[in-house]
Design a protein around this motif. Structure first.
Motif, PDB file in Angstrom:
ATOM      1  N   ASP A 266       0.813  -1.220   0.000  1.00 22.62           N
ATOM      2  CA  ASP A 266       0.000   0.000   0.000  1.00 22.62           C
ATOM      3  C   ASP A 266       0.850   1.275   0.000  1.00 22.62           C
ATOM      4  N   ALA A 267       2.165   1.135   0.044  1.00 22.87           N
ATOM      5  CA  ALA A 267       3.037   2.301   0.166  1.00 22.87           C
ATOM      6  C   ALA A 267       3.301   2.948  -1.190  1.00 22.87           C
ATOM      7  N   MET A 268       3.566   4.260  -1.159  1.00 25.17           N
ATOM      8  CA  MET A 268       3.891   5.027  -2.365  1.00 25.17           C
ATOM      9  C   MET A 268       5.133   5.867  -2.093  1.00 25.17           C
ATOM     10  N   TRP A 269       5.837   6.222  -3.178  1.00 27.72           N
ATOM     11  CA  TRP A 269       7.003   7.085  -3.038  1.00 27.72           C
ATOM     12  C   TRP A 269       7.226   7.807  -4.360  1.00 27.72           C
ATOM     13  N   SER A 270       7.465   9.088  -4.296  1.00 25.91           N
ATOM     14  CA  SER A 270       7.630   9.898  -5.502  1.00 25.91           C
ATOM     15  C   SER A 270       8.770   9.374  -6.377  1.00 25.91           C
ATOM     16  N   GLY A 271       8.526   9.301  -7.668  1.00 29.85           N
ATOM     17  CA  GLY A 271       9.547   8.865  -8.608  1.00 29.85           C
ATOM     18  C   GLY A 271       9.865   7.392  -8.564  1.00 29.85           C
ATOM     19  N   GLU A 272       9.084   6.606  -7.821  1.00 26.04           N
ATOM     20  CA  GLU A 272       9.298   5.154  -7.714  1.00 26.04           C
ATOM     21  C   GLU A 272       8.034   4.437  -8.182  1.00 26.04           C
ATOM     22  N   PRO A 273       7.862   4.258  -9.475  1.00 25.74           N
ATOM     23  CA  PRO A 273       6.623   3.649  -9.965  1.00 25.74           C
ATOM     24  C   PRO A 273       6.500   2.151  -9.716  1.00 25.74           C
ATOM     25  N   TRP A 274       7.640   1.443  -9.581  1.00 24.70           N
ATOM     26  CA  TRP A 274       7.569  -0.021  -9.624  1.00 24.70           C
ATOM     27  C   TRP A 274       7.539  -0.665  -8.247  1.00 24.70           C
ATOM     28  N   LEU A 275       8.403  -0.247  -7.344  1.00 25.34           N
ATOM     29  CA  LEU A 275       8.459  -0.731  -5.968  1.00 25.34           C
ATOM     30  C   LEU A 275       8.451  -2.266  -5.918  1.00 25.34           C
ATOM     31  N   TYR A 276       7.613  -2.853  -5.050  1.00 27.98           N
ATOM     32  CA  TYR A 276       7.644  -4.311  -4.862  1.00 27.98           C
ATOM     33  C   TYR A 276       6.445  -5.008  -5.500  1.00 27.98           C
ATOM     34  N   HIS A 277       5.788  -4.336  -6.396  1.00 30.29           N
ATOM     35  CA  HIS A 277       4.607  -4.919  -7.039  1.00 30.29           C
ATOM     36  C   HIS A 277       5.018  -5.884  -8.142  1.00 30.29           C
ATOM     37  N   SER A 278       4.063  -6.692  -8.596  1.00 29.62           N
ATOM     38  CA  SER A 278       4.403  -7.773  -9.532  1.00 29.62           C
ATOM     39  C   SER A 278       4.521  -7.313 -10.976  1.00 29.62           C
ATOM     40  N   HIS A 279       3.740  -6.323 -11.372  1.00 26.78           N
ATOM     41  CA  HIS A 279       3.678  -5.856 -12.765  1.00 26.78           C
ATOM     42  C   HIS A 279       3.255  -6.985 -13.699  1.00 26.78           C
ATOM     43  N   LEU A 280       2.464  -7.937 -13.182  1.00 28.75           N
ATOM     44  CA  LEU A 280       2.051  -9.104 -13.959  1.00 28.75           C
ATOM     45  C   LEU A 280       0.625  -9.017 -14.471  1.00 28.75           C
ATOM     46  N   SER A 281      -0.140  -8.010 -14.045  1.00 29.64           N
ATOM     47  CA  SER A 281      -1.560  -7.983 -14.410  1.00 29.64           C
ATOM     48  C   SER A 281      -1.755  -7.871 -15.917  1.00 29.64           C
ATOM     49  N   GLY A 440      -6.317  14.086   2.890  1.00 28.48           N
ATOM     50  CA  GLY A 440      -4.924  14.081   2.477  1.00 28.48           C
ATOM     51  C   GLY A 440      -3.993  13.449   3.492  1.00 28.48           C
ATOM     52  N   LYS A 441      -4.460  13.287   4.726  1.00 34.96           N
ATOM     53  CA  LYS A 441      -3.625  12.680   5.760  1.00 34.96           C
ATOM     54  C   LYS A 441      -3.287  11.228   5.426  1.00 34.96           C
ATOM     55  N   TYR A 442      -4.190  10.546   4.731  1.00 40.23           N
ATOM     56  CA  TYR A 442      -3.884   9.164   4.321  1.00 40.23           C
ATOM     57  C   TYR A 442      -2.693   9.145   3.369  1.00 40.23           C
ATOM     58  N   ILE A 443      -2.711  10.020   2.382  1.00 35.68           N
ATOM     59  CA  ILE A 443      -1.614  10.071   1.411  1.00 35.68           C
ATOM     60  C   ILE A 443      -0.321  10.472   2.099  1.00 35.68           C
ATOM     61  N   GLN A 444      -0.404  11.381   3.055  1.00 35.75           N
ATOM     62  CA  GLN A 444       0.776  11.771   3.820  1.00 35.75           C
ATOM     63  C   GLN A 444       1.350  10.575   4.586  1.00 35.75           C
ATOM     64  N   ARG A 445       0.471   9.759   5.153  1.00 34.73           N
ATOM     65  CA  ARG A 445       0.920   8.609   5.945  1.00 34.73           C
ATOM     66  C   ARG A 445       1.561   7.532   5.081  1.00 34.73           C
ATOM     67  N   MET A 446       1.073   7.358   3.859  1.00 37.78           N
ATOM     68  CA  MET A 446       1.521   6.243   3.020  1.00 37.78           C
ATOM     69  C   MET A 446       2.552   6.639   1.966  1.00 37.78           C
ATOM     70  N   SER A 447       3.019   7.890   1.980  1.00 38.66           N
ATOM     71  CA  SER A 447       3.941   8.330   0.926  1.00 38.66           C
ATOM     72  C   SER A 447       4.766   9.520   1.397  1.00 38.66           C
ATOM     73  N   ASN A 448       5.610  10.000   0.507  1.00 37.96           N
ATOM     74  CA  ASN A 448       6.336  11.247   0.752  1.00 37.96           C
ATOM     75  C   ASN A 448       5.814  12.382  -0.127  1.00 37.96           C
ATOM     76  N   HIS A 449       4.677  12.188  -0.744  1.00 38.60           N
ATOM     77  CA  HIS A 449       4.166  13.167  -1.701  1.00 38.60           C
ATOM     78  C   HIS A 449       3.914  14.532  -1.061  1.00 38.60           C
ATOM     79  N   CYS A 450       3.499  14.539   0.180  1.00 38.43           N
ATOM     80  CA  CYS A 450       3.119  15.807   0.810  1.00 38.43           C
ATOM     81  C   CYS A 450       4.330  16.647   1.197  1.00 38.43           C
ATOM     82  N   LYS A 451       5.495  16.004   1.324  1.00 40.89           N
ATOM     83  CA  LYS A 451       6.708  16.742   1.668  1.00 40.89           C
ATOM     84  C   LYS A 451       7.132  17.587   0.464  1.00 40.89           C
TER      85      LYS A 451
END
Length: 519
Positions: A266-281, A440-451
């Protein structure tokens, strides 16, 4: 219409293979007889323009189709194949099929059930006009049939994933210890909701990408020429377009990213599109991979002690549970499902969804990577692009058209319920138990987008107020009478009621101003 082998003098079956049915073991090909049958495939412009498809999506379908056609030729199977740039291409599946029937004069038509209601109805109409039988076979690519889901749904006041998922685990013996689930529980969601923290993701494995071969390079040039004004770019194209590539991508995911998939899904990070997901869909939905082998690979990795149970279960639930559940909802609810709008949302989709030109950091990041790669993971779709559209009040059909347009894995059977039901709550609770809304607090908690973003997720009014937060409270206020009927919304409504009348009015004014500024 190009042919690779002399067609049989008398054609028994014209076997229709669509762009998302690239499975050599599909039900339509099970008893194929090269002496009597012909495979029919067609690239047509309409499938990229009935919604304004992005270049990545167009390219992955056409490239995968051409590679599959080459495989069929190698197998010696008679094939009638129309390329998009053929001089006499008629532009639609129905017109191309009509022409093929006149040329080949088969005794009947045969196909695996498609993934799109619109396509099924149009092909049935062609068959009826020619007074030919059309045999539609079950798609054996799935663990279940639509009939199985219809039986599950019969008499239920509510359809919920968990009550579908558990019997599926039991029926297929997946992650089971006898009659009990491995680890003593069915669901490890509580272990799978971590953010990356201030340090961000560390040592993320490189995504498994494939350099375009000669066929794909031709397709890229074709798309850039014929669909030059469509959104997105193709400079980064690297999706698997063959069975061998899809299997390589599966192996790499299980070995490199599945161990941390659950923890950070469920985590997000700016400039990191792939992370630990499968990309298999995408490969799964094109049928280059069978879900059984994907689920088995994940379970085998857990049994071998290579990945934690929470990661294996979380991933398997997406395929064995959610993917099958979504398909069942689509086919048991269509065609009326497409028209649902339980919240009476009437706002247009902002034009910047097609460009990423917005000053909201999370949306800019998610949309830009979508246009660059045709991909965003499920939380970016549900809790960034989808959440904003829901809070803004965008017409669900417009949101649906955008998702169907921009993602490489978008086939209507899976995209429509995820958008209309899960993302926009437009079905009024058929699919999900509540609207998935947050500030927006959810997005702040799960990412660095708000910084570094100019908006503050803690503020709902004022120049620096986060639009997500403003619109969140406005959404609860606007839909309070409906939401009061849902016990799962009680806590959020309780928080809403802590706001005094002055604060509510100020939020409504700011929300209206923000909404107006988007157009």
């Amino acid at each position: 219409m190009t042919k690779t082998k002399s067609n049989p003098a008398t054609v028994r079956n014209l076997v229709i293979v669509l762009g998302d049915q690239l499975d050599a073991e599909s039900s339509a090909l099970q008893d194929f007889d090269a002496a009597q049958d012909v495979v029919w495939m067609a690239e047509v412009r309409e499938e990229s323009t009935h919604v304004w498809s992005a270049k990545q999506r167009i390219a992955v379908f056409i490239s995968a189709m051409r590679h599959f056609a080459d495989y069929l030729r190698w197998q010696g199977m008679p094939l009638a194949y129309t390329q998009l740039d053929d001089a006499d291409n008629r532009g639609t599946l129905t017109l191309e099929l009509d022409h093929a029937l006149k040329q080949l004069r088969p005794s009947g038509l045969l196909m695996t059930a498609p993934g799109d209601w619109r396509v099924l109805q149009s092909l049935r109409a062609v068959a009826a006009r020619h007074k030919l039988p059309l045999e539609v076979r079950d798609d054996t690519h799935f663990f279940s049939t639509v009939r199985d889901f219809a039986e599950f749904a019969k008499g239920r006041k509510q359809l919920r994933l968990e009550y579908w998922y558990r019997p599926m685990r039991q029926k297929h013996g997946i992650l089971m210890d006898g009659k009990e689930p491995v680890g003593g529980q069915w669901n490890f969601d509580e272990d799978n909701r971590e953010s990356f923290g201030k340090a961000g993701p560390q040592n993320v494995p490189q995504p498994t990408r494939f350099a375009p071969d000669a066929i794909t390079q031709e397709v890229i040039a074709l798309v850039n020429t014929h669909f030059a004004d469509h959104p997105g770019t193709l400079g980064s194209f690297g999706w698997p377009v063959t069975r061998a590539q899809a299997l390589a991508a599966l192996k790499a995911f299980v070995e490199q990213r599945l161990p941390l998939f659950g923890q950070y899904e469920d985590a997000m990070w700016s400039g990191e599109p792939w992370l630990y997901h499968s990309h298999l869909s995408c490969a799964l939905n094109l049928k280059l991979l069978n879900p059984r082998e994907v689920v088995q690979a994940a379970e085998d990795a857990y049994r071998a002690g290579l990945v934690p149970l929470a990661a294996a279960e979380g991933f398997i639930r997406q395929i064995l549970g959610w993917r099958e559940y979504v398909r069942g909802i689509y086919w048991t609810q269509m065609p009326q499902y497409l028209e649902h709008n339980a919240l009476d949302a009437q706002v247009d989709l902002p034009a910047w969804y097609w460009t990423g030109e917005t000053d909201m950091a999370c949306l800019k990041d998610a949309i830009q990577q979508t246009l660059d790669h045709g991909y965003a993971h499920h939380i970016q779709r549900l809790m960034v692009t989808g959440l904003y559209a829901l809070l803004l009040g965008v017409k669900p059909q417009a949101v649906h058209a955008w998702y169907l347009s921009v993602y490489v894995d978008a086939v209507e059977w899976v995209e429509l319920p995820n958008t209309v039901g899960m993302g926009q709550y437009a079905d009024g609770g058929v699919m999900a138990s509540k609207p998935y809304v947050a500030s927006g607090k959810y997005i702040q908690r799960m990412s660095n987008h708000c910084k570094g973003c100019q908006y503050d997720p803690a503020q709902s009014i004022g120049e620096n107020a986060c639009p997500f937060t403003t619109l969140y409270w406005d959404f609860l206020k606007r839909h309070e009478p409906l939401l009061k009927k849902n016990p799962r919304m009680a806590m959020q409504l309780k928080n809403l009621n802590r706001l005094d009348a002055q604060a509510r009015d100020a939020i409504a004014v700011q929300a209206a101003a923000h909404r107006a500024a988007q157009f």
